[in-house]
Design a protein around this motif. Structure first.
Motif, PDB file in Angstrom:
ATOM      1  N   THR B  59      64.945  28.466  23.810  1.00 24.95           N
ATOM      2  CA  THR B  59      64.295  27.755  25.008  1.00 24.95           C
ATOM      3  C   THR B  59      63.502  28.900  25.904  1.00 24.95           C
ATOM      4  OG1 THR B  59      65.818  26.166  25.042  1.00 24.95           O
ATOM      5  CG2 THR B  59      64.132  25.883  26.686  1.00 24.95           C
ATOM      6  N   THR B  63      59.044  30.570  26.036  1.00 28.79           N
ATOM      7  CA  THR B  63      58.283  30.672  27.491  1.00 28.79           C
ATOM      8  C   THR B  63      58.037  32.133  27.529  1.00 28.79           C
ATOM      9  OG1 THR B  63      60.134  30.895  28.950  1.00 28.79           O
ATOM     10  CG2 THR B  63      59.082  28.755  28.457  1.00 28.79           C
ATOM     11  N   VAL B 180      62.871  19.977  23.722  1.00 30.88           N
ATOM     12  CA  VAL B 180      61.843  21.049  23.416  1.00 30.88           C
ATOM     13  C   VAL B 180      60.668  20.379  22.328  1.00 30.88           C
ATOM     14  CG1 VAL B 180      61.676  23.172  22.246  1.00 30.88           C
ATOM     15  CG2 VAL B 180      63.419  22.853  23.597  1.00 30.88           C
ATOM     16  N   PHE B 189      56.161  24.579  27.258  1.00 31.46           N
ATOM     17  CA  PHE B 189      56.828  25.887  26.923  1.00 31.46           C
ATOM     18  C   PHE B 189      56.184  26.637  25.940  1.00 31.46           C
ATOM     19  CE2 PHE B 189      61.395  24.314  28.140  1.00 31.46           C
ATOM     20  CZ  PHE B 189      61.216  24.406  29.805  1.00 31.46           C
ATOM     21  N   MET B 209      58.025  25.954  34.811  1.00 27.91           N
ATOM     22  CA  MET B 209      58.265  25.814  33.594  1.00 27.91           C
ATOM     23  C   MET B 209      59.354  26.896  33.239  1.00 27.91           C
ATOM     24  SD  MET B 209      57.243  22.968  32.098  1.00 27.91           S
ATOM     25  CE  MET B 209      56.505  21.808  33.359  1.00 27.91           C
ATOM     26  N   ARG B 210      58.948  28.205  33.485  1.00 32.66           N
ATOM     27  CA  ARG B 210      60.211  29.101  33.130  1.00 32.66           C
ATOM     28  C   ARG B 210      61.258  29.020  33.738  1.00 32.66           C
ATOM     29  NH1 ARG B 210      56.015  33.544  32.677  1.00 32.66           N
ATOM     30  NH2 ARG B 210      55.687  33.504  30.436  1.00 32.66           N
ATOM     31  N   SER B 213      63.230  26.599  31.822  1.00 32.87           N
ATOM     32  CA  SER B 213      63.633  27.150  30.460  1.00 32.87           C
ATOM     33  C   SER B 213      65.124  27.755  30.969  1.00 32.87           C
ATOM     34  CB  SER B 213      62.413  28.091  29.693  1.00 32.87           C
ATOM     35  OG  SER B 213      62.512  29.134  30.469  1.00 32.87           O
TER      36      SER B 213
END
Lengths: 508, 319, 335
Positions: B59, B63, B180, B189, B209-210, B213
């Motif tokens: 995951t 990114t 995911v 991602f 988003m980072r 993750s």
């Protein structure tokens, strides 16, 4: 038709040391196609960057549909329906077409769970209805060609229901047929009420696609012209302010009969049986439609592409498989792509100048910085490169100066042939003139030149002879004195007077 | 990683598949007990140690980032939980704290990488060393055994005949997989990993988003530390560190067998299972224990290498 | 615009600006000196010649491996193999001696093993176009397996008594200077001259910066990529030999603990370089020096080993933060 959709009032943008936009008033009517023209640095791109929210203007206001935009940022302008189609790749390589088109607009259940089926059907619908070309929504971006990628980008912006769409030099990488297709789409967009801003350097496109044109010069808006009642000459006058310095036509040079380079039976994937000869002190132009093989020819000679066939330098057959072989034989090449290929942009100016010829400045492998500096300073002076010092990182130089550095590195040692790929691309008029002068000087010193350019003017100014390529073959070998632009076009795209049919032939 | 020609991909798929098939057929014939249900469950349990953090790492890698520090965070989370149990703190609170610690350290990583824009490798080597040190500072580098019934329960109980640790693996897989591959967030991602600028322009909140993750990674770390505590009946210093290479390889294994040549959760799981299966099968087949690693290494590496030919920058040089 | 105002302001308070510049640019070094002072106060023997040479001797093991990683970073890759190479080299020397070979032959064999690792990574990356990460982790994985395999699962190979020349590598001196420090100085200078002064180093940097532009300048790019990884393995090999001489035994997987120090130091050099994130010899050396100093200081103070690790991680983080602030400060200055 005459409703004003966008008004930019008294826009000023100042960068340290330069006024990029100076009190510009710019307005767009709903549903028109507006071309923007101007030299590099005239302010077009700054205006676009303000319009897309990347820059914040120092002064002035933006009004869209009678509504003043308060805080300008990319997201805000995006949500106001302003969409830009940029030339550079703006897509994810391993995404499918549908994923790219629907990015951040995905149909979803409960706002979170992807609905892949609907994504595909929605994408297909957009392509079928708005673009008129069917593209499999599940094919991957990296499998598409340049023009298809551009269509995906257009589809992507259509999803967001744009009110104003900006096309920034969209035709540069396209073939004639693809340009036709793009224009059809743009006209279709206009029909459906989208207002379009079209930036280009090519005049014939302005007259073909646009309704009106806005001319910029030195950060100021010079004029809005209606294309029905203006001429190319008038636009150019507005762009240059009438003070354009020209180099004038190519003067008669003494071309001795001795052959410097002879190419015999050159073949590869893109080239078919190329034969030609280059004489000492000659400037040979390569002309043709985009992708007709000029670039491949030059790269093959230089050793960047695979090839079969013979190259003779000074009458002796040479085996050139890698650029280092061609450099050894006195052949230089200035690629078109300054950012990626013609310069190591994070290197200093002097390091770039000596890179292809380092062993001349080193003793037992150790570089003499003193000699390096000496030659770099000489080049800076000779070519009047404007830079703070020889130690400046080339990335910080302007496009024109970068190009000079890219050429300079081939002038530090005796060169027989210099090949250049569109050396004046993206540089302003002033730098263009200087590059022309420089090339003339190089020829006077006995080096022969091969130059690729799509501009007829440039061929007229620079070249003695021009080879016209089509589908990887040389189909014309003309003396520049006896050519006209019409004649060249006639060779390059079949018959210049005969429109569409021949465009297609050219592509297939 | 992105540039690969399509025609080659299918050929590579065959190579992977045939290696798979040959190995499994060999093991089945050479090790009669291999197909036994209990043995297969053992394979899955040992796969869980690798697969769960590998899914988290996948995951993060989606990114365009990276994490090495998970090996330290697993240990740190485990040791803190065990110390809390020793202090007779109720299990639910212990679990909650464990989750909190795992996620918050990952968020520190995320802060350094995303906000301060420090290279992910450098950042997570630093946090890895720090957490590995801290882990041993708390445990004084001793083995710690666990007496609590909760963890024993995970180890010895089963549900519909399948051990609870395997259920944990299945549940984590389903959660991370759906997150995911089935949600908008997962797609975003991928968009960020593929072209950050495009993602930004499309209005995706890249930084958020980072962070998310890394949060997923934290979650996976917490879960796997539970599995470690349960299966090893306590805490072993640097237990997770010994699996570091396997975790990273599983992700690359998964990437190399995926159709688009990108990191996928399913691929990662298959990679981890393949590694576990090899070790188990070869041991059963009587290969002496210290050569297992070598055979295992060669096979995994052959699969990864054949599948990622042309993944380097030098592909640009192909004429 | 505020930036314009800044430009006007800067002229007025030049002296304070210069001091600020100095503080910011030297902040990492100043911090390092601070740490040294703390150690020196806590333990009087910290600054003794013996102890300093101890630190440098430790650096002499890590630094070659770190230089290897730095070479990989120059061509925009990564090398995860230094630890493996170090381990394999140690096992080859001790294994060779145990098998009755002379020290000289074993040493040559170990160099060949190092070269073999280098050739493998070089070929995988420059010929097979493999992503360096995948290529080197594959070699790491296989190398680790071999280390375990040949030692029956991880039993160290002890040699007793160890041959004199092997002993001399770590414990001998020339003109009173310990051999490993001399080796360290030589390898540092050689690499510095190679990278910063010679045309080959220049070309290697060029290949890392832009593959296409380097090729168009007639540089054989594949060759330089391969060379970077080959030299990286040779560097690690040197570190492995010194390590083997220090521990007088072949310990499987011993290189692992040096790997992170090596990678960390090499990355630190990029953030400390004056030119945009350029890996460099002295930055790498400084990085390993910081790690070795901290480890040594902690040992002297009698702090358990695990706090050393923790502190190392923390110190890298602090350096990172400082460099980020430095970059921000510089950015503000240029506008």
């Amino acid at each position: 038709m005459n409703k004003v959709i966008l008004e930019m009032k008294n826009i000023t943008k100042i960068f340290p040391g330069i006024k990029a936009l100076d009190d510009v008033n710019f307005s767009l009517n709903k549903g028109e196609i507006r071309a923007l023209v101007g030299k590099n640095g005239a302010g077009k791109s700054t205006l676009i960057k303000i319009l897309t929210g990347i820059y914040i203007p120092d002064d002035g206001e933006i009004i869209i549909d009678d509504k003043k935009i308060e805080r300008i940022n990319p997201k805000k302008m995006y949500s106001e329906g302003i969409q830009a189609i940029y030339q550079e790749n703006d897509l994810v390589g391993y995404f499918s077409v549908a994923e790219s088109v629907m990015l951040n607009n995905e149909p979803a259940k409960m706002n979170i769970v992807l609905n892949k089926k609907k994504m595909n059907t929605d994408t297909k619908k957009i392509f079928d209805e708005n673009i008129g070309i069917s593209l499999d929504p599940s094919s991957l971006i990296k499998e598409l060609d340049v023009s298809e990628k551009q269509l995906v980008q257009i589809a992507k912006s259509l999803v967001k229901k744009p009110r104003i769409m900006i096309f920034d030099e969209p035709t540069a990488p396209l073939s004639a047929k693809e340009i036709e297709r793009l224009f059809k789409i743009i006209r279709g967009l206009k029909e459906s009420g989208v207002t379009i801003i079209y930036i280009t350097h090519r005049f014939e496109e302005i007259f073909e696609i646009a309704d009106t044109v806005t001319v910029f010069r030195d950060g100021k808006k010079i004029s809005d012209l209606n294309l029905c009642d203006t001429t190319e000459e008038e636009i150019i006058r507005h762009m240059t302010g009438g003070e354009c310095e020209t180099v004038g036509k190519k003067s008669e040079t003494n071309i001795s009969g001795t052959s410097v380079m002879r190419v015999k039976g050159l073949n590869n994937e893109y080239l078919k049986n190329i034969n030609f000869e280059l004489h000492k002190g000659e400037v040979l132009g390569l002309y043709g439609a985009e992708g007709a093989g000029q670039v491949d020819l030059v790269r093959s000679i230089f050793g960047l592409n695979d090839k079969k066939g013979k190259i003779y330098i000074d009458g002796k057959g040479k085996n050139i498989e890698h650029p280092k072989d061609s450099i050894k034989n006195g052949i230089g090449y200035v690629p078109r792509d300054r950012k990626e290929e013609s310069l190591v942009k994070s290197f200093m100016l002097m390091e770039n100048i000596t890179l292809s010829n380092l062993n001349n400045y080193s003793h037992r492998g150790i570089i003499s910085k003193k000699e390096e500096l000496k030659i770099a300073d000489k080049m800076i002076k000779d070519l009047s490169i404007s830079t703070r010092s020889a130690r400046t990182i080339v990335n910080f130089l302007s496009g024109g100066n970068q190009q000079k550095v890219a050429i300079a590195r081939w002038l530090t040692f005796p060169l027989k042939v210099l090949m250049l790929d569109y050396p004046t691309m993206g540089v302003d008029v002033q730098a263009k003139v200087e590059i022309y002068k420089l090339l003339k000087k190089i020829v006077e010193e006995g080096t022969s030149i091969i130059v690729i350019t799509p501009e007829y003017e440039e061929i007229k100014i620079l070249c003695d002879r021009v080879l016209v390529l089509k589908e990887g073959k040389i189909i014309g070998d003309l003396n520049v004195k006896d050519t006209t632009e019409d004649l060249l076009l006639k060779y390059a795209i079949g018959s210049a007077n005969n429109g569409g049919n021949n465009y297609e032939k050219n592509i297939n | 990683m992105k540039k690969i020609s399509i025609s080659k991909t299918s050929k590579k798929g065959y190579i992977t598949f045939s290696i798979f098939a040959v190995v499994i057929v060999y093991i089945i014939f050479a090790a009669p007990g291999f197909l036994h249900f209990d043995n297969l469950m053992n394979v899955l349990i040992s796969a869980a140690f690798v697969a769960i953090p590998a899914m988290g790492l996948s995951t993060v890698m989606l990114t365009g980032s990276f994490d090495l520090s998970f090996v330290g965070i697993i240990g740190l989370t485990s040791v803190i939980m065990i110390r809390m149990i020793e202090a007779a703190i109720p299990i639910p609170l212990v679990l909650l704290c464990g989750l909190g610690i795992a996620i918050s350290i990952e968020l520190i990583n995320a802060f350094l990488i995303v906000k301060l824009k420090i290279h992910p490798w450098l950042t997570t080597i630093a946090t890895m060393l720090a957490t590995l040190g801290l882990e041993k500072a708390i445990s004084k580098a001793y083995f710690l055994t666990i007496s609590d019934g909760f963890f024993g329960g995970i180890r010895f109980n089963s549900f519909i005949g399948i051990p609870l640790s395997v259920w944990i693996l299945i549940i984590v897989f389903v959660i991370v997989y759906s997150f995911v591959h089935k949600t908008i967030i997962g797609l975003h991602f991928y968009a960020i990993g593929g072209n950050e600028i495009t993602a930004k322009k499309a209005g995706i909140k890249v930084d958020l988003m980072r962070f998310l993750s890394f949060g997923v990674m934290g979650f996976c770390i917490w879960v796997v530390s539970l599995v470690y505590l349960a299966q090893l009946s306590g805490y072993t210093p640097e237990a997770a560190y010994t699996n570091l290479n396997e975790v990273i390889l599983s992700v690359f294994f998964g990437m190399s067998i995926s159709k688009r040549n990108i990191v996928t959760i399913t691929g990662t799981l298959i990679g981890a299972i393949f590694v576990a299966l090899l070790a188990n099968g070869l041991a059963l087949a009587g290969v002496s224990s210290y050569w297992i690693k070598l055979v295992e290494g060669f096979l995994v590496v052959i699969v990864v290498i054949t599948n990622s030919l042309g993944s380097g920058e030098l592909v640009q040089l192909e004429k | 615009m505020s930036s314009l105002k800044n430009n006007v302001l800067t002229d007025e308070n030049k002296i304070s600006k210069k001091i600020a510049d100095l503080l910011v640019n030297g902040s990492i070094v100043i911090g390092f000196i601070g740490v040294i002072i703390v150690f020196a106060i806590k333990n009087s023997s910290f600054l003794s010649i013996d102890n300093i040479s101890d630190i440098l001797m430790r650096v002499s093991i890590t630094a070659p491996a770190a230089f290897g990683v730095m070479l990989a970073l120059i061509v925009k890759g990564i090398d995860l193999t230094p630890g493996t190479t170090m381990g394999l080299v140690g096992l080859t020397i001790t294994g060779g001696i145990t098998a009755g070979l002379s020290f000289g032959v074993s040493l040559v064999l170990s160099l060949l093993v190092g070269a073999l690792v280098g050739i493998c990574t070089a070929l995988l990356i420059s010929k097979a176009n493999l992503n360096p990460f995948i290529a080197t982790i594959a070699i790491l994985f296989i190398g680790n397996s071999i280390e375990k395999g040949v030692t029956q699962g991880g039993l160290p190979i002890y040699i007793y008594p160890s041959p004199k020349p092997l002993n001399a590598i770590y414990r001998g001196t020339i003109l009173g200077i310990p051999n490993p420090i001399i080796i360290l100085i030589i390898i540092t200078l050689v690499l510095y001259v190679f990278l910063d002064k010679s045309e080959y180093g220049r070309k290697m940097y060029a290949c890392g910066e832009s593959i296409k532009a380097s090729r168009a300048s007639g540089i054989p790019v594949r060759f330089y990529f391969g060379m970077a990884y080959f030299l990286a393995a040779i560097c690690a090999c040197v570190g492995g030999i010194i390590l083997c001489s220090q521990i007088r035994s072949g310990q499987p997987l011993v290189g692992h603990s040096y790997m992170w120090d090596a990678i960390g130091a090499a990355y630190l050099s990029t953030i400390m370089s004056r030119r945009n994130f350029r890996p460099n010899v002295f930055g790498t050396l400084f990085g390993t020096l910081v790690m070795a100093t901290v480890a040594n200081g902690f040992t002297l103070m009698g702090i358990p080993f695990y706090w050393k690790e923790f502190a190392k991680g923390l110190i890298i983080l602090v350096i990172l933060m400082v460099s980020v602030m430095k970059k921000r400060y510089e950015r503000r200055k240029t506008f």
